[in-house]
Design a protein around this motif. Structure first.
Motif: not given
Length: 357
Positions: A250-254, A273, A275-276, A285-286, A328
């Motif tokens: 799991e990550v949270d990156m632009p 973004r 998310t994984d 996600r967009s 997603g």
């Protein structure tokens, strides 16, 4: 033998008390001293070679949020009961349950002649039994569970750990830590062997992919071998649960990406973004409405990797509508330079390592 010795001493002291040679109060005190001294002797640690099996359910915390605590406890107990049955049949000793994780010893506290044979066969039967577990889960309205297993063989310190108020038999040492790290890298439905276990078992097992990762406390990379089948004591084949390319973290990156039109890259920059992330893909996600099988490209620049990656091309596998109105997208990398691929692998492996002490 120590249990018999303890019982004989206690019986002798009670006989002395009954004959009047020793007051009953003194006898009780002496019995307590005998038991304490024998248990203290039992606590002496020793070095021994064991094979350690660690299993864990993948994504169990997220699954638990979808059901009541009571329902999850009942399901978990059914799972642990079935796993325990298999473990004991193969001569394993359950060191501890850690929530949905299980630590098993082969070769301690009792020595086993074929500890590696037993551990490997046990691991495969545990994975086979997940079909039964998941059939039961479906009847209770639960999603399938997937288990990862890591196995390592080496020398550990074994003995009683604790105090006179509470103690338990366990093993400690670097080989236990390595087994934990190998288990952390196992994927859904996968069994990974350490190089030490593989070397001693390679004559009677079949293995698949070899993953080489850097782990905490090790100067050199660690090789992990995917177990596919064993021929001892009889042939057992590990089931393939799903297509598994790599661990997902799991990550949270632009993310800034562009859509491809044919072979041409569009000029409009789109936002999302990540998310994984895995070795071969990611989940995005967009608010941008893409279609399944759309191709995108992006330059993934991550300061945590310590370098800027070259341009990467990827394909949208499907579209997942999200509750907040966004979308997603599971995305698979289709064109990526070897240097960038290695950077992503090191990044993913590093996050997996952070999840282990």
């Amino acid at each position: 033998m120590k249990q018999i010795h303890r019982q004989q001493l206690a019986e002798r002291l009670l006989a002395l008390a009954e004959s009047g040679a020793l007051q009953q109060s003194d006898a009780r005190a002496r019995i307590a001293d005998v038991i304490d001294s024998v248990e203290h002797a039992d606590a002496a640690a020793d070095l021994r070679r064991v094979t350690i099996l660690l299993s864990d359910l993948r994504g169990f915390t997220a699954l638990a949020e979808q059901h009541s605590a009571l329902a999850m406890v009942e399901a978990l107990n059914r799972y642990l009961a079935r796993m325990t049955e298999i473990i004991l049949r193969w001569g394993g000793a359950i060191d501890k349950f850690m929530g949905d994780a299980i630590m098993v010893l082969f070769g301690a506290p009792e020595a086993l002649e074929d500890d590696i044979v037993s551990a490997i066969a046990c691991a495969i039967e545990m994975q086979i039994a997940m079909d039964e577990i998941n059939a039961d889960n479906r009847q209770h309205g639960m999603a399938p569970w997937f288990m990862g297993i890591g196995i390592n063989t080496g020398e550990v310190v074994a003995g009683q750990l604790g105090s006179r108020l509470h103690s338990e038999y366990t093993v400690i040492g670097d080989q236990v830590n390595l087994a934990s790290r190998i288990e952390a890298h196992s994927l859904r439905g996968q069994i990974l062997l350490s190089e030490a276990t593989w070397r001693q078992a390679q004559g009677f097992i079949e293995t698949g992919d070899v993953n080489e990762v850097s782990v905490k406390g090790k100067r050199e990379t660690v090789r992990m071998y995917e177990l596919q089948a064993t021929h001892r004591p009889h042939r057992l084949v590990a089931p393939k649960r799903e297509i598994r390319n790599s661990p997902r973290v799991e990550v949270d990156m632009p993310l800034v990406f562009r859509r491809l039109k044919g072979k041409a890259v569009g000029t409009r920059k789109l936002d999302g973004r990540i998310t994984d992330l895995s070795y071969g893909g990611m989940f995005v996600r967009s608010a941008v409405a893409l279609q399944a099988f759309d191709d995108i490209c992006f330059a993934l620049s991550l300061s945590l990797m310590g370098r800027e990656l070259t341009e990467i091309y990827a394909k949208v596998l499907r579209v997942v509508p999200l509750p907040d109105g966004q979308f997603g997208y599971p995305v698979e990398f289709t064109a990526i330079e070897a240097k960038a691929q290695q950077s992503i692998k090191e990044f993913v492996d590093g996050i997996v390592e952070l999840g282990r002490p």
